[in-house]
Scaffold this motif. Structure first.
Motif, mmCIF file in Angstrom:
data_model
loop_
_atom_site.group_PDB
_atom_site.id
_atom_site.type_symbol
_atom_site.label_atom_id
_atom_site.label_comp_id
_atom_site.label_asym_id
_atom_site.label_seq_id
_atom_site.Cartn_x
_atom_site.Cartn_y
_atom_site.Cartn_z
ATOM 1 N N UNK A 348 -55.575 10.917 32.288
ATOM 2 C CA UNK A 348 -55.783 12.234 31.676
ATOM 3 C C UNK A 348 -55.890 12.185 30.160
ATOM 4 N N UNK A 349 -55.440 11.067 29.551
ATOM 5 C CA UNK A 349 -55.467 10.920 28.091
ATOM 6 C C UNK A 349 -56.268 9.661 27.729
ATOM 7 N N UNK A 350 -57.598 9.723 27.802
ATOM 8 C CA UNK A 350 -58.410 8.521 27.566
ATOM 9 C C UNK A 350 -58.211 7.905 26.185
ATOM 10 N N UNK A 351 -57.892 8.711 25.178
ATOM 11 C CA UNK A 351 -57.668 8.134 23.856
ATOM 12 C C UNK A 351 -56.428 7.252 23.849
ATOM 13 N N UNK A 352 -55.381 7.686 24.523
ATOM 14 C CA UNK A 352 -54.182 6.850 24.607
ATOM 15 C C UNK A 352 -54.466 5.567 25.388
ATOM 16 N N UNK A 353 -55.238 5.693 26.446
ATOM 17 C CA UNK A 353 -55.609 4.501 27.213
ATOM 18 C C UNK A 353 -56.328 3.494 26.319
ATOM 19 N N UNK A 354 -57.235 3.985 25.486
ATOM 20 C CA UNK A 354 -57.956 3.102 24.562
ATOM 21 C C UNK A 354 -56.992 2.448 23.567
#
Length: 388
Positions: A348-354
């Motif tokens: 749900x948080x693609x920026x955190x995944x990156x």
């Protein structure tokens, strides 16, 4: 560290401007992660423009654009660390994807003669130019003593490069770079040469990566690449000063900046929590504030390491400690940030995944944690740590 370091007005100005630039980088961070060629559409970004001329000394760019009344060329470890943290907080991938002298620029400053500097800097000033730095090999890593790439006479006054390099940032998009090879057996046999990627026998292909995808790590094959004799770096120096000595000096100067990239990633994750989670429970707020203090502490360690390297380039023990600590901090803080968003946060948080993936990549830049801890231990044994 007995006292808290503060930036002077010049570096404070650099930090403020870089922080403003970084905000724009966030809007393209996920796009660059999906498609590394996004960098070509971002050449007018102020951060990318600045990175493209960093590590070009004043004599070759005397009319450098003023930033807040000052000129910045990135020739000191402290200046690089300040810019690196702020730009990496926007997007570490874009920082590594940008054109410019990058790692090669530090070695050029150390080893190149006047003619080589004019050729190298001239290329960078003529147009946006990507460079690469090729030391790591598929079978030997960055072990200079075991290096398999060779540099042999071609029988006509020139030289030929043969071998392979791997995990080379910007290798597939670069126009020029530095390759390390052996021109003789023994500890003094390592040397570095300037290479154009359009030369016959040079081949570079991107390799799949999980994090820091903007850097477009590449595998390079060198199949008899011709190298003019005047492209050997340090040709005017003794073998002792153009081999391992130059490598030690170069990595000492670079490590505070690499540590600052890791710090920028950690800070980006920490800021993301504040921006995306409007309110926190008291316990979460205390934990978030504690993490902020850890980030501030590692920043002080990096600044201290940078100031020491600028004063004594051979003294890189604290720089190793800073790189190891910052890389670990980046991993810890990015993972901790997930906990504020609950199960499934990486989806749900693609920026955190990156950011989590990028943080893992910093561990392998300029030496893993084990290498940095060995360097730090050597400094402790020799009494070189804690004397400032």
């Amino acid at each position: 560290m007995d006292t808290v370091m503060e930036l002077d007005d010049r570096l404070g100005t650099a930090r403020a401007h870089a922080r403003d630039w970084a905000r724009d980088l966030r809007s393209t961070a996920l796009e660059l992660d999906r498609d590394p060629d996004t960098v070509y559409r971002c050449l007018d970004n102020p951060a990318v423009r600045h990175l493209s001329t960093m590590l070009i000394p004043a004599p070759w760019l005397p009319e450098r654009t003023l930033i807040g009344g000052y000129r910045f060329d990135g020739m000191t470890a402290m200046e690089r660390a300040v810019f690196a943290e702020e730009i990496a907080a926007g997007d570490a991938g874009m920082m590594l994807a940008a054109p410019g002298a990058s790692l090669s620029g530090v070695l050029i400053d150390l080893l190149a003669d006047q003619e080589q500097k004019e050729w190298f800097y001239g290329r960078l000033l003529a147009a946006p130019t990507w460079t690469f730095f090729a030391l790591t090999e598929p079978d030997h890593g960055s072990d200079a003593a075991a290096m398999g790439t060779t540099l042999d006479p071609d029988g006509e006054g020139g030289l030929l490069l043969r071998g392979a390099k791997r995990y080379i940032g910007n290798g597939a998009r670069a126009q020029v770079g530095v390759v390390f090879a052996r021109d003789r057996p023994g500890p003094l046999g390592a040397t570095a040469v300037l290479v154009e990627t359009g030369a016959p026998g040079f081949k570079a292909e991107p390799i799949p990566t999980i994090g820091l995808r903007g850097a477009q790590l590449s595998a390079i094959t060198l199949d008899g690449v011709p190298v003019p004799a005047d492209r050997v770096l340090g040709r005017h120096l003794s073998p002792t000063r153009r081999g391992v000595w130059s490598g030690v000096q170069m990595f000492n100067r670079l490590r505070p900046g690499v540590a600052a990239i890791a710090l920028g990633i950690a800070r980006s994750a920490h800021d993301y929590v504040a921006e995306q989670r409007g309110s926190l429970s008291k316990a979460d707020r205390l934990r978030w504030e504690r993490t902020g203090r850890r980030i501030d502490g590692v920043r002080q360690l990096i600044w201290q390491a940078a100031s020491i390297v600028d004063a004594r380039p051979a003294d890189g023990h604290l720089a190793s400690a800073a790189k190891a600590r910052a890389a670990r901090l980046a991993e810890e803080v990015t993972l901790e940030a997930l906990e504020y968003f609950g199960p499934g946060a990486r989806l749900t948080q693609p920026m955190l995944d990156k950011l989590i993936r990028d943080a893992r990549g910093v561990e392998f830049m300029e030496g893993t944690g084990n290498i940095q801890r060995l360097n730090t231990f050597q400094g402790l044994v020799q009494g070189k740590l804690g004397r400032d």
